[in-house]
Write a protein that holds these residues in place. Sequence first.
Motif, mmCIF file in Angstrom:
data_model
loop_
_atom_site.group_PDB
_atom_site.id
_atom_site.type_symbol
_atom_site.label_atom_id
_atom_site.label_comp_id
_atom_site.label_asym_id
_atom_site.label_seq_id
_atom_site.Cartn_x
_atom_site.Cartn_y
_atom_site.Cartn_z
ATOM 1 N N VAL A 115 52.540 -28.358 38.563
ATOM 2 C CA VAL A 115 53.566 -28.893 37.671
ATOM 3 C C VAL A 115 53.053 -30.092 36.879
ATOM 4 C CG1 VAL A 115 55.874 -29.922 37.558
ATOM 5 C CG2 VAL A 115 55.443 -28.018 39.118
ATOM 6 N N ALA A 116 52.241 -30.930 37.499
ATOM 7 C CA ALA A 116 51.718 -32.110 36.794
ATOM 8 C C ALA A 116 50.852 -31.701 35.604
ATOM 9 C CB ALA A 116 50.923 -32.991 37.753
ATOM 10 N N THR A 117 49.956 -30.729 35.784
ATOM 11 C CA THR A 117 49.107 -30.297 34.662
ATOM 12 C C THR A 117 49.927 -29.560 33.612
ATOM 13 O OG1 THR A 117 48.450 -28.353 35.968
ATOM 14 C CG2 THR A 117 46.937 -30.229 35.951
ATOM 15 N N TRP A 118 50.948 -28.808 34.066
ATOM 16 C CA TRP A 118 51.794 -28.116 33.085
ATOM 17 C C TRP A 118 52.547 -29.119 32.229
ATOM 18 C CZ3 TRP A 118 56.776 -27.793 31.413
ATOM 19 C CH2 TRP A 118 57.066 -26.744 30.531
ATOM 20 N N LEU A 119 53.158 -30.124 32.854
ATOM 21 C CA LEU A 119 53.895 -31.140 32.107
ATOM 22 C C LEU A 119 52.969 -31.929 31.179
ATOM 23 C CD1 LEU A 119 56.313 -32.581 34.823
ATOM 24 C CD2 LEU A 119 56.952 -31.220 32.820
ATOM 25 N N HIS A 120 51.760 -32.197 31.645
ATOM 26 C CA HIS A 120 50.792 -32.919 30.816
ATOM 27 C C HIS A 120 50.509 -32.151 29.527
ATOM 28 C CE1 HIS A 120 46.423 -34.027 29.925
ATOM 29 N NE2 HIS A 120 47.103 -35.124 29.680
ATOM 30 N N ALA A 121 50.263 -30.838 29.651
ATOM 31 C CA ALA A 121 50.005 -30.023 28.458
ATOM 32 C C ALA A 121 51.263 -29.894 27.607
ATOM 33 C CB ALA A 121 49.496 -28.645 28.876
ATOM 34 N N PHE A 122 52.397 -29.675 28.259
ATOM 35 C CA PHE A 122 53.652 -29.505 27.517
ATOM 36 C C PHE A 122 53.987 -30.750 26.702
ATOM 37 C CE2 PHE A 122 58.311 -30.182 27.442
ATOM 38 C CZ PHE A 122 58.651 -29.150 26.576
ATOM 39 N N TYR A 123 53.960 -31.905 27.334
ATOM 40 C CA TYR A 123 54.300 -33.133 26.614
ATOM 41 C C TYR A 123 53.227 -33.513 25.597
ATOM 42 C CZ TYR A 123 58.362 -34.054 29.593
ATOM 43 O OH TYR A 123 59.583 -33.986 30.219
ATOM 44 N N SER A 124 52.015 -32.993 25.740
ATOM 45 C CA SER A 124 50.966 -33.236 24.746
ATOM 46 C C SER A 124 51.274 -32.536 23.425
ATOM 47 C CB SER A 124 49.601 -32.771 25.269
ATOM 48 O OG SER A 124 49.169 -33.573 26.346
ATOM 49 N N THR A 125 52.186 -31.551 23.467
ATOM 50 C CA THR A 125 52.558 -30.843 22.236
ATOM 51 C C THR A 125 53.641 -31.593 21.462
ATOM 52 O OG1 THR A 125 54.331 -29.475 23.219
ATOM 53 C CG2 THR A 125 52.058 -28.634 23.380
#
Length: 301
Positions: free
Chosen positions: A214-224
């Motif tokens: 979840v941490a890596t997913w949120l990192h990529a998601f919020y990077s957009t």
Amino acid sequence: MTEDRTTKKARALQDQQLALADVRKAEELEAKHGSGQLMMWPEDERGGPNEIFRSGLCSARNRKIPRLVYLAQNPLRTPILGGGEILYIGEEIRQDDETVWLQLVQLSKDTRSPTVSFTPHSFLKAIKWPTNSPSYARLLGSIRRLSAGTLEIYSQRHDRGVSTRLIAYYEYSKNEQKLWTVKVFDKEDKLLFLFDKMYSRIDWEMRLALPEGVATWLHAFYSTHQEPYALKIETLLRGAGIDIVAPEDSELDEKAQASRRAARLREGKKTIKRALENLVKVGFLKAYNISTTNLVTVFRA
């Protein structure tokens, strides 16, 4: 009859023109890729299409849970937060597979070639996995999944749906010192379209420092998002490929279903909170807030 024939001819001509436009666009994108113009980001970042970063295609499910296999008659359907949908057929791909894919894209960018070669040892070091036999097997398994799975991506920004795969072809050797070869992009498929104009860049060291999931997913998601907007816990979980409603719940009465859903939502909230804490810890977020109505607001560093 004449009108029908005229209409058919007009449609056939329109279809032909669209097909030619697609060919020209593919050639243009391939030429840009070859000259290094298509994907331009610093060496300490990795880039990927928003459609992938904003969906549950590469799910954030716990790696201890066995991977699902999605069949043609019942594919994975995952929304693209912000608009669109992805259908996927194959063995479930997760955040570790996304890490592998991002590094393959990077190698393709660096070499300006759709096909890349590398030793598994160097690749494992680049993604900070242990350089041992289990990791070699894990890397090969990931490449197999990325190659075998098929996707149908409906992109709202392009207003079109396309079928593609994340990688086109691979070769490997059981001798760990010999080169492996992966064809990341194929001019015949549509993956390059998703890199045209709107892709996002993520800080590579931050991603590798985060717990996978979840941490890596949120990192990529919020990077957009330059300025992320508030979203409900349930929306983020669904975007990350984590369901709070299970198929077996349909066998329960309404009260029991609501109880199960509430329990999963509470657990999901804890998971999101831990992930957000990690994003603050690595310096990606300055702060975050989860309201009493489960609305998540984050503040980028």
